[in-house]
Design an enzyme around this catalytic site. Structure first.
Site, PDB file in Angstrom:
ATOM      1  N   ILE A   6      89.348 -25.431 -17.339  1.00  0.00           N
ATOM      2  CA  ILE A   6      89.677 -25.551 -18.755  1.00  0.00           C
ATOM      3  C   ILE A   6      88.382 -25.402 -19.544  1.00  0.00           C
ATOM      4  O   ILE A   6      87.291 -25.612 -19.018  1.00  0.00           O
ATOM      5  CB  ILE A   6      90.388 -26.892 -19.093  1.00  0.00           C
ATOM      6  CG1 ILE A   6      89.553 -28.099 -18.660  1.00  0.00           C
ATOM      7  CG2 ILE A   6      91.760 -26.941 -18.461  1.00  0.00           C
ATOM      8  CD1 ILE A   6      90.197 -29.439 -19.013  1.00  0.00           C
ATOM      9  N   ASP A   7      88.498 -25.019 -20.803  1.00  0.00           N
ATOM     10  CA  ASP A   7      87.326 -24.725 -21.623  1.00  0.00           C
ATOM     11  C   ASP A   7      86.453 -25.962 -21.833  1.00  0.00           C
ATOM     12  O   ASP A   7      86.925 -27.099 -21.767  1.00  0.00           O
ATOM     13  CB  ASP A   7      87.753 -24.200 -22.994  1.00  0.00           C
ATOM     14  CG  ASP A   7      88.449 -22.855 -22.920  1.00  0.00           C
ATOM     15  OD1 ASP A   7      88.236 -22.142 -21.921  1.00  0.00           O
ATOM     16  OD2 ASP A   7      89.208 -22.535 -23.849  1.00  0.00           O
ATOM     17  N   LYS A   8      85.212 -25.702 -22.154  1.00  0.00           N
ATOM     18  CA  LYS A   8      84.235 -26.769 -22.403  1.00  0.00           C
ATOM     19  C   LYS A   8      84.755 -27.789 -23.415  1.00  0.00           C
ATOM     20  O   LYS A   8      84.686 -28.996 -23.187  1.00  0.00           O
ATOM     21  CB  LYS A   8      82.927 -26.149 -22.913  1.00  0.00           C
ATOM     22  CG  LYS A   8      81.903 -27.159 -23.402  1.00  0.00           C
ATOM     23  CD  LYS A   8      80.701 -26.457 -24.028  1.00  0.00           C
ATOM     24  CE  LYS A   8      79.740 -27.465 -24.634  1.00  0.00           C
ATOM     25  NZ  LYS A   8      78.593 -26.793 -25.305  1.00  0.00           N
ATOM     26  N   ARG A  38      94.704 -20.873 -27.270  1.00  0.00           N
ATOM     27  CA  ARG A  38      93.910 -20.638 -28.470  1.00  0.00           C
ATOM     28  C   ARG A  38      94.165 -19.238 -29.038  1.00  0.00           C
ATOM     29  O   ARG A  38      94.366 -19.064 -30.251  1.00  0.00           O
ATOM     30  CB  ARG A  38      92.425 -20.833 -28.151  1.00  0.00           C
ATOM     31  CG  ARG A  38      92.105 -22.230 -27.652  1.00  0.00           C
ATOM     32  CD  ARG A  38      90.724 -22.331 -27.027  1.00  0.00           C
ATOM     33  NE  ARG A  38      89.675 -22.123 -28.000  1.00  0.00           N
ATOM     34  CZ  ARG A  38      88.378 -22.017 -27.681  1.00  0.00           C
ATOM     35  NH1 ARG A  38      88.011 -22.063 -26.413  1.00  0.00           N
ATOM     36  NH2 ARG A  38      87.471 -21.854 -28.624  1.00  0.00           N
TER      37      ARG A  38
END
Length: 347
Positions: free
Chosen positions: A157-159, A261
């Site tokens: 998963i993204d930062k 997103r």
């Protein structure tokens, strides 16, 4: 050659710069052949699938221009592999970083990742990542090597997204869990606050996702069935309405980079606070100075995209038992939602 092509599509590129990692000058007598086959023959430790991923992400260049995996190599072509991080020693070091471990057994770990933590070294973040922390946590387990691609992260998963992910301790666990993700039999749901006042209670977003040709820091959506990008499907359901924003649950059929997103941006409802996709702009609401000040205070409360990996479900790789996990809303998003609830009551 090292294994750095393995999960290129999952990298969360922060710089936008590309660095040369490999250069091949094609022989004068080379017959035309697809570049993915040509590179597979030349690179001992990289599969054709990985090279195709690199090409799809815009990292395989010929004569200084990115090419697709079906490009036919010609005599004296100059092929370069351009990655979004400088050349760096790939050894993952164990670092004593706290982890919120939701579940652990001999096969796997389920971790609740905080926002702000990078998952894997790369793209200028070579220390302080979740996998550095996992290496420390499992440093006394002889069978686990954080530098072995056969074990470790099953997905990412993204930062600046918080929430759940699973780490495999054994090669067999990673293989079986990876197969579940590939076959779309896992269950993953996210909570997101988006700029929207949905009329409908639920919806489905479908569209291929690929790097934005105008801004490679972002992903963008192309028509479903297009030759550009990879197919992606997101289902959303309204949980709570705040007039100008809406809390939704998103369930993934696929797991593309920045999928939620990019999909939410595509339908005109970017995630609140998502600077990369326009979510820090005031997209709904009043023009008054008091409302603008209110939004700025909201952005300070939750200074990242308001996206949380809330649930994760899969079948245990050895017992066959269904495993389901849920993560509470993190404090920053919880405070943000409470502020919107109070705003709706007051207005």
């Amino acid at each position: 050659m090292t294994d750095y092509i393995e999960e290129i599509e999952e990298q969360d590129d922060e710089s936008g710069l590309l660095y040369e990692h490999l250069r091949i000058v094609v022989d004068k007598g080379q017959v035309p052949v697809r570049i993915d086959k040509f590179m597979t023959d030349k690179l001992q430790h990289s599969s054709r699938n990985r090279i195709q991923k690199a090409a799809d992400a815009g990292f395989v260049h010929v004569n200084d221009h990115p090419v697709k995996s079906n490009y036919k190599v010609r005599p004296e072509d100059v092929i370069t592999l351009m990655l979004d991080r400088p050349r760096h020693e790939n050894t993952i070091e164990a670092e004593d970083i706290p982890l919120d471990i939701v579940y652990e057994d001999n096969e796997l770990l389920v971790i609740d990742k905080p926002a702000g933590m990078v998952v894997h070294p790369g793209a200028g973040n070579f220390h302080g990542t979740l996998i550095n922390a996992v290496a420390w946590h499992l440093k006394d387990l002889p069978s686990f090597d954080a530098n072995d691609p056969e074990v470790g992260l099953v997905h990412r998963i993204d930062k600046d997204t918080s929430g759940l992910l699973v780490v495999a301790k054994t090669a067999e666990a990673k293989r079986k869990l990876g197969l579940q993700f590939f076959n779309k039999t896992t269950h993953r749901s996210y909570n997101a606050l988006v700029w929207a006042n949905f009329v409908e209670n639920e919806g489905r977003i479908e569209g291929n996702i690929a790097r934005d040709p105008k801004d490679r820091l972002r992903m963008t959506v192309f028509p479903a069935g297009s030759e550009t990008g990879k197919s992606a499907v997101t289902h959303y359901r309204v949980l709570e309405r705040f007039g100008y924003t809406t809390l939704v649950e998103c369930v993934l059929e696929t797991g593309r980079t920045h999928q939620i997103r990019a999909h939410m941006k595509h339908i005109g409802h970017p995630i609140f606070g998502d600077a990369r996709y326009g979510g820090t702009e005031i997209l709904r609401g009043e023009r008054s100075s008091s409302y603008k000040a209110y939004i700025q205070n909201c952005l300070k409360l939750c200074s990242r995209q308001a996206l949380h990996a809330r649930t994760l479900g899969f079948v245990h790789p050895s017992t066959g038992q269904q495993m389901d996990f849920s993560s509470p809303m993190p404090q920053d998003m919880d405070s943000l939602l409470e502020k919107w609830r109070k705003y709706i009551v007051a207005n």
